[in-house]
Design a protein around this motif. Structure first.
Motif, PDB file in Angstrom:
ATOM      1  N   UNK A  97      -4.538  -0.817  -7.982  1.00  0.00           N
ATOM      2  CA  UNK A  97      -3.594  -1.021  -9.083  1.00  0.00           C
ATOM      3  C   UNK A  97      -2.256  -0.358  -8.762  1.00  0.00           C
ATOM      4  N   UNK A  98      -2.303   0.899  -8.308  1.00  0.00           N
ATOM      5  CA  UNK A  98      -1.073   1.627  -8.028  1.00  0.00           C
ATOM      6  C   UNK A  98      -0.262   0.937  -6.926  1.00  0.00           C
ATOM      7  N   UNK A  99      -0.966   0.435  -5.895  1.00  0.00           N
ATOM      8  CA  UNK A  99      -0.264  -0.222  -4.790  1.00  0.00           C
ATOM      9  C   UNK A  99       0.360  -1.540  -5.232  1.00  0.00           C
ATOM     10  N   UNK A 100      -0.300  -2.240  -6.154  1.00  0.00           N
ATOM     11  CA  UNK A 100       0.283  -3.494  -6.640  1.00  0.00           C
ATOM     12  C   UNK A 100       1.488  -3.234  -7.535  1.00  0.00           C
ATOM     13  N   UNK A 101       1.458  -2.097  -8.251  1.00  0.00           N
ATOM     14  CA  UNK A 101       2.582  -1.759  -9.117  1.00  0.00           C
ATOM     15  C   UNK A 101       3.739  -1.162  -8.327  1.00  0.00           C
ATOM     16  N   UNK A 102       3.409  -0.471  -7.229  1.00  0.00           N
ATOM     17  CA  UNK A 102       4.438   0.203  -6.428  1.00  0.00           C
ATOM     18  C   UNK A 102       4.040   0.066  -4.955  1.00  0.00           C
ATOM     19  N   UNK A 103       4.495  -0.963  -4.255  1.00  0.00           N
ATOM     20  CA  UNK A 103       4.040  -1.262  -2.900  1.00  0.00           C
ATOM     21  C   UNK A 103       4.115  -0.091  -1.927  1.00  0.00           C
ATOM     22  N   UNK A 104       5.004   0.846  -2.151  1.00  0.00           N
ATOM     23  CA  UNK A 104       5.117   1.991  -1.239  1.00  0.00           C
ATOM     24  C   UNK A 104       3.838   2.822  -1.221  1.00  0.00           C
ATOM     25  N   UNK A 105       2.998   2.668  -2.249  1.00  0.00           N
ATOM     26  CA  UNK A 105       1.762   3.447  -2.334  1.00  0.00           C
ATOM     27  C   UNK A 105       0.619   2.791  -1.572  1.00  0.00           C
ATOM     28  N   UNK A 106       0.863   1.631  -0.968  1.00  0.00           N
ATOM     29  CA  UNK A 106      -0.193   0.906  -0.255  1.00  0.00           C
ATOM     30  C   UNK A 106      -0.754   1.710   0.904  1.00  0.00           C
ATOM     31  N   UNK A 107       0.025   2.633   1.458  1.00  0.00           N
ATOM     32  CA  UNK A 107      -0.458   3.447   2.569  1.00  0.00           C
ATOM     33  C   UNK A 107      -1.646   4.305   2.147  1.00  0.00           C
ATOM     34  N   UNK A 108      -1.638   4.785   0.897  1.00  0.00           N
ATOM     35  CA  UNK A 108      -2.755   5.597   0.410  1.00  0.00           C
ATOM     36  C   UNK A 108      -3.993   4.724   0.214  1.00  0.00           C
ATOM     37  N   UNK A 109      -3.791   3.512  -0.287  1.00  0.00           N
ATOM     38  CA  UNK A 109      -4.903   2.592  -0.447  1.00  0.00           C
ATOM     39  C   UNK A 109      -5.530   2.263   0.896  1.00  0.00           C
ATOM     40  N   UNK A 110      -4.696   2.005   1.904  1.00  0.00           N
ATOM     41  CA  UNK A 110      -5.208   1.650   3.221  1.00  0.00           C
ATOM     42  C   UNK A 110      -6.069   2.774   3.797  1.00  0.00           C
ATOM     43  N   UNK A 111      -5.674   4.018   3.560  1.00  0.00           N
ATOM     44  CA  UNK A 111      -6.438   5.154   4.084  1.00  0.00           C
ATOM     45  C   UNK A 111      -7.773   5.270   3.363  1.00  0.00           C
ATOM     46  N   UNK A 112      -7.743   5.202   2.032  1.00  0.00           N
ATOM     47  CA  UNK A 112      -8.958   5.386   1.247  1.00  0.00           C
ATOM     48  C   UNK A 112      -9.910   4.211   1.423  1.00  0.00           C
ATOM     49  N   UNK A 113      -9.368   3.035   1.742  1.00  0.00           N
ATOM     50  CA  UNK A 113     -10.230   1.874   1.986  1.00  0.00           C
ATOM     51  C   UNK A 113     -11.162   2.095   3.164  1.00  0.00           C
ATOM     52  N   UNK A 114     -10.851   3.089   3.991  1.00  0.00           N
ATOM     53  CA  UNK A 114     -11.696   3.375   5.146  1.00  0.00           C
ATOM     54  C   UNK A 114     -12.932   4.172   4.821  1.00  0.00           C
ATOM     55  N   UNK A 115     -13.075   4.654   3.587  1.00  0.00           N
ATOM     56  CA  UNK A 115     -14.290   5.374   3.199  1.00  0.00           C
ATOM     57  C   UNK A 115     -15.418   4.354   3.060  1.00  0.00           C
ATOM     58  N   UNK A 116     -16.469   4.462   3.851  1.00  0.00           N
ATOM     59  CA  UNK A 116     -17.524   3.437   3.797  1.00  0.00           C
ATOM     60  C   UNK A 116     -18.422   3.610   2.579  1.00  0.00           C
ATOM     61  N   UNK A 117     -18.979   2.514   2.136  1.00  0.00           N
ATOM     62  CA  UNK A 117     -19.979   2.585   1.086  1.00  0.00           C
ATOM     63  C   UNK A 117     -21.270   3.168   1.650  1.00  0.00           C
ATOM     64  N   UNK A 118     -22.072   3.718   0.759  1.00  0.00           N
ATOM     65  CA  UNK A 118     -23.353   4.267   1.188  1.00  0.00           C
ATOM     66  C   UNK A 118     -24.397   3.157   1.134  1.00  0.00           C
ATOM     67  N   UNK A 119     -25.159   3.047   2.206  1.00  0.00           N
ATOM     68  CA  UNK A 119     -26.191   2.028   2.237  1.00  0.00           C
ATOM     69  C   UNK A 119     -27.347   2.423   1.336  1.00  0.00           C
TER      70      UNK A 119
END
Length: 283
Positions: A97-119
């Motif tokens: 949501x934050x990245x869509x509202x403020x594209x400059x924040x997409x860098x934080x989303x990209x980093x956190x997207x790397x946290x894997x789900x637990x199987x």
């Protein structure tokens, strides 16, 4: 609070007050779960990073922090894989949501997207009761008593509708229409659905309503308990308690009833019995 701090909390506030309830129309239960997750995460940041809450900014968050937080909660609170993944999804949703509202924040989303789900471990087989066990369970309460009448109708209706515990407890008197033989349920995501009930279930509703709802107030909770002469919605703990009690009674006549029983077994059992009777699995 400086402008950078205000940006983080402004987006978080708007996510909770505008995006989730209005744009996504998620249920209050989901919002509560997300709020609890963020309260835990901010508390973890304060305790482990020694950062005052009013000083938290987007730069605090990264993949390592989120992974540490989730692992810590798993170790200290016993989170299962499903809870772990739900909390991770909640955190990611905010950064989307934050990245869509403020594209400059997409860098934080990209980093956190790397946290894997637990199987998750291999899912255990769905537990269900035989038709003989269901019959014994539904016959266990004594309908000549007030609580027996209530408990029996609750289990009959739950089995007939294949409803979730929360859906049953949210029912109001007006949600049952014995003439049309239907019930209105509010399911996950606050999605309503109308389901048929049998003639026998409609007759049980009439007997139950005469005893518990003589005024037939359509807005009153269908199932309730009384404390200090006040009617309060029935809790899921109460349902689990009387289900175990009646299962213990029914087990004396039917050994098919397992030692550990929970409300979802009625839902699973109804689904299995419909499938065994020839209803397509997709339905």
């Amino acid at each position: 609070m400086n402008a950078r701090n205000d940006t983080f909390y402004r987006h978080l506030r708007e996510w909770f007050t505008v995006f989730l309830p209005r744009q996504r129309a998620v249920s209050p239960h989901t919002i509560t779960a997300c709020r609890q997750a963020w309260n835990l995460l901010l508390g973890y940041i304060h305790d482990t990073r020694r950062i005052r809450l009013e000083m938290v900014t987007f730069t605090v968050f990264n993949r390592a922090l989120i992974a540490e937080f989730l692992d810590h909660m798993t170790a200290t609170r016993g989170w299962k894989a499903t809870t772990y993944n739900q909390r991770l999804a909640c955190i990611r949703s905010f950064f989307h949501y934050a990245a869509s509202a403020e594209p400059a924040l997409a860098m934080h989303l990209a980093d956190i997207a790397g946290v894997p789900q637990k199987k998750s471990p291999n899912n255990p087989p769905v537990c269900h009761l035989t038709t003989t066990a269901i019959a014994a369970l539904l016959a266990a309460p004594n309908p000549e008593t007030r609580t027996g009448l209530r408990d029996q109708f609750f289990m009959i209706l739950m089995y007939d509708l294949a409803a979730r515990d929360a859906e049953m407890l949210a029912l109001t008197v007006g949600d049952i229409n014995p003439q049309r033989r239907s019930a209105e349920l509010i399911g996950k995501g606050s999605k309503p659905r109308r389901l048929p009930i049998t003639a026998d279930t409609a007759a049980h509703f009439q007997r139950y309503a005469m005893a518990f709802h003589p005024g037939m107030d359509p807005g009153q909770h269908l199932f309730y308990t009384t404390h200090d002469h006040r009617k309060t919605p029935m809790s899921d703990d109460n349902v689990a308690r009387f289900l175990r009690q009646h299962a213990d009674t029914a087990r004396q006549a039917c050994q098919d009833i397992p030692r550990k029983i929970h409300p979802d077994m009625l839902r699973h059992s109804r689904a299995m019995h419909l499938y065994q009777a020839g209803m397509p699995l997709s339905i």
